[in-house]
Design an enzyme around this catalytic site. Structure first.
Site, PDB file in Angstrom:
ATOM      1  N   SER B  47       0.821  -1.218   0.000  1.00 35.36           N
ATOM      2  CA  SER B  47       0.000   0.000   0.000  1.00 35.36           C
ATOM      3  C   SER B  47       0.856   1.271   0.000  1.00 35.36           C
ATOM      4  O   SER B  47       0.355   2.353  -0.286  1.00 35.36           O
ATOM      5  CB  SER B  47      -0.934   0.005   1.214  1.00 35.36           C
ATOM      6  N   HIS B  48       2.134   1.163   0.318  1.00 31.92           N
ATOM      7  CA  HIS B  48       3.024   2.329   0.277  1.00 31.92           C
ATOM      8  C   HIS B  48       4.187   2.132  -0.681  1.00 31.92           C
ATOM      9  O   HIS B  48       5.173   2.849  -0.625  1.00 31.92           O
ATOM     10  CB  HIS B  48       3.544   2.661   1.678  1.00 31.92           C
ATOM     11  N   ASP B 188      -5.469   0.376   2.303  1.00 32.05           N
ATOM     12  CA  ASP B 188      -5.989  -0.987   2.356  1.00 32.05           C
ATOM     13  C   ASP B 188      -7.439  -1.042   1.889  1.00 32.05           C
ATOM     14  O   ASP B 188      -7.862  -2.021   1.274  1.00 32.05           O
ATOM     15  CB  ASP B 188      -5.871  -1.546   3.776  1.00 32.05           C
TER      16      ASP B 188
END
Lengths: 341, 341
Positions: B47-48, B188
């Protein structure tokens, strides 16, 4: 509901001071302790009110804690003040260190105060409220005793590890929160056991690390952090910052130091302070307006600001000039005051 | 499971730099952004990871964010450094301000860095890990966009408001946590939407304030804080400290600033650093031993230290010299790199 007795605020103060004087506390300690204990009682924080005097008195009587030592304030570094409480209680140590902390914060923009070797019985919100009264932001934290298992663990390691925060507001009482990083207070588990009531899920595990709703199994096992692994991480942070970082004990060490007497958590406390004026300069007022907009939106949604219930109790106590205290507790304190405790 | 493509770490770096160069980022920004994006991808923080390049590229393409402005470092006060990111992204601003922050921390014992007017797309753990590598304790926090309702409320007001913390360890990787104060990371929810997977209960409410498991309904409604009123209080603290205190926007203001483009959270970030050496002096080693005993007990209970999964993924990526990335995402990034995105 237990029978209560109504005490005027003046009578409350006399009772507190009388108990402390009869228990070996000098005038300086009695003043400082009285201020926070009576403030908690006035705010209907019964768990941090005069009830705590019982533990304080016994800790001094048993020779664990000192009621007559002057805290030593140490100018430790440009932005750090240390206060050695010398096994006295925290309130006088906090008060003695505060002027240096405020001065450093105004000069540097941010500063820290470490209180060491203190017995800690009091709530943290009176401290961060005091800091907010100076126009500063305050953050305070302490370990306690190892009652709380880490997330995924089975044995007590963390304390209830409270975290308190204050934000000064120009035309209102400061925004203040003060919460334990444990899911619930230790005393609440004991109350459930006595009442034969099951616990709520997420509060505790048994000695094998399995979730339990049985209060006795929880007391034999461990409490849990609030908020799963995140609360557990916060509790770890508080152990580290208000323990090793300031050269003081973790909750596990503090509990061992107590040698099973179940008396008084002795450990350190860390207080961080930030000066909005130093951060903001001419933008201070605009920033305050921005913060007020945040609070206004919380209230507009029907959500509560923390401490609202406490402030309502305070207003009522001040209006009535009196508080209600369980009669049995008042009797116990009166006996202590007259040297028969 | 979506089809994945295996990229060597070198290919990953070329892809990231290629996308950034093709999207209007100068070499300094591409270097700084590349370091944290690739570190996240290597650590399997999808997610990053490179997924974030999509939003970064579009923010620059749409003229919202700047990929070619030099951050301005301002020596604001004895213990405060400010960095004006000038509507560029945060990683270069962090790197440019870090030397002054470290110097102030070593001199005063504690210091703060405020990054202003930055677009923030990256995880905070690379920053606090970098601080720990200097032997300092780091605490970092940012607001984001008003996606999270306050406890008891019904509308988005707080950001996901991450809080990251690092504790340097002499013979091990630092103790690091980095968590959103929302029940789940915004990224998420977005990944659940892209994968067509339902949410878990307690994560979000729809636009009418009703609990929902539908990612799109959650994105249209509001997320919830972790840990009830305590998590909500923490989120408020982060709004205040990384917003008004540093003369920057709250999550609600940042969202309005975005004008519904759904692009890039632009706001401030606050980083606090503490120097164990300044706090402890000759007691440093004993304090480190004390902290290690805490970590050892967490592990002995079978509980995990935060970041363990991430470190395991890192070791695997370094051993294999490669990472797995969803094939569709790689194609999207390759198109961006070749100017067809």
């Amino acid at each position: 509901m237990a029978e209560t007795r109504r005490l005027t605020l003046e009578a409350l103060e006399r009772l507190t001071h009388g108990v402390l004087a009869a228990s070996g506390f000098d005038a300086d300690h009695a003043e400082a302790i009285g201020r926070v204990i009576n403030a908690a009682q006035r705010d209907a924080c019964h768990s941090h009110g005069v009830y705590r005097l019982l533990g304080m008195a016994s800790a001094v009587r048993e020779g664990l804690a000192r009621g007559d030592v002057a805290p030593e304030v140490i100018d430790h570094a440009s932005a750090i003040v240390k206060v050695d409480a010398r096994f006295g209680f925290s309130p006088l140590a906090f008060e003695r260190g505060l002027p240096a902390l405020i001065e450093k914060t105004r000069r540097q923009g941010i500063a820290a105060m470490a209180i060491n070797r203190c017995f800690h019985f009091t709530a943290l919100w009176p401290e961060v409220e005091r800091i907010a009264a100076e126009g500063l932001v305050g953050i305070a934290m302490t370990p306690s005793h190892a009652w709380v298992a880490p997330h995924g663990g089975s044995r007590g390691l963390f304390g209830t590890n409270p975290l308190a925060f204050s934000w000064p507001r120009p035309h209102a009482e400061p925004y203040v929160f003060d919460f334990a990083t444990s899911a619930i207070a230790r005393g609440d588990i004991e109350l459930h056991r006595r009442a034969g009531k099951p616990l709520e899920p997420g509060w505790a595990v048994d000695s094998a690390g399995r979730p339990t709703l049985d209060p006795q199994a929880a007391l034999d096992g461990a409490m849990l952090s609030f908020g799963g692994h995140k609360g557990s991480a916060l509790a770890t942070m508080i152990e580290l910052l208000a323990g090793p970082l300031i050269d003081d004990m973790t909750s596990l060490e503090s509990q061992r130091f107590d040698h099973g007497r179940g008396a008084a958590p002795c450990h350190g406390e860390l207080i961080l302070t930030l000066d909005p004026q130093a951060f903001l300069g001419v933008s201070l007022e605009a920033a305050q307006t921005r913060a007020e907009a945040l609070f206004a939106e919380i209230v507009a949604q029907g959500a509560r600001l923390p401490s609202e219930r406490r402030r309502a109790a305070r207003r009522q106590a001040i209006t009535e000039g009196a508080v209600e205290i369980p009669a049995a507790l008042v009797e116990e304190l009166e006996a202590l005051r007259s040297g028969q405790g």
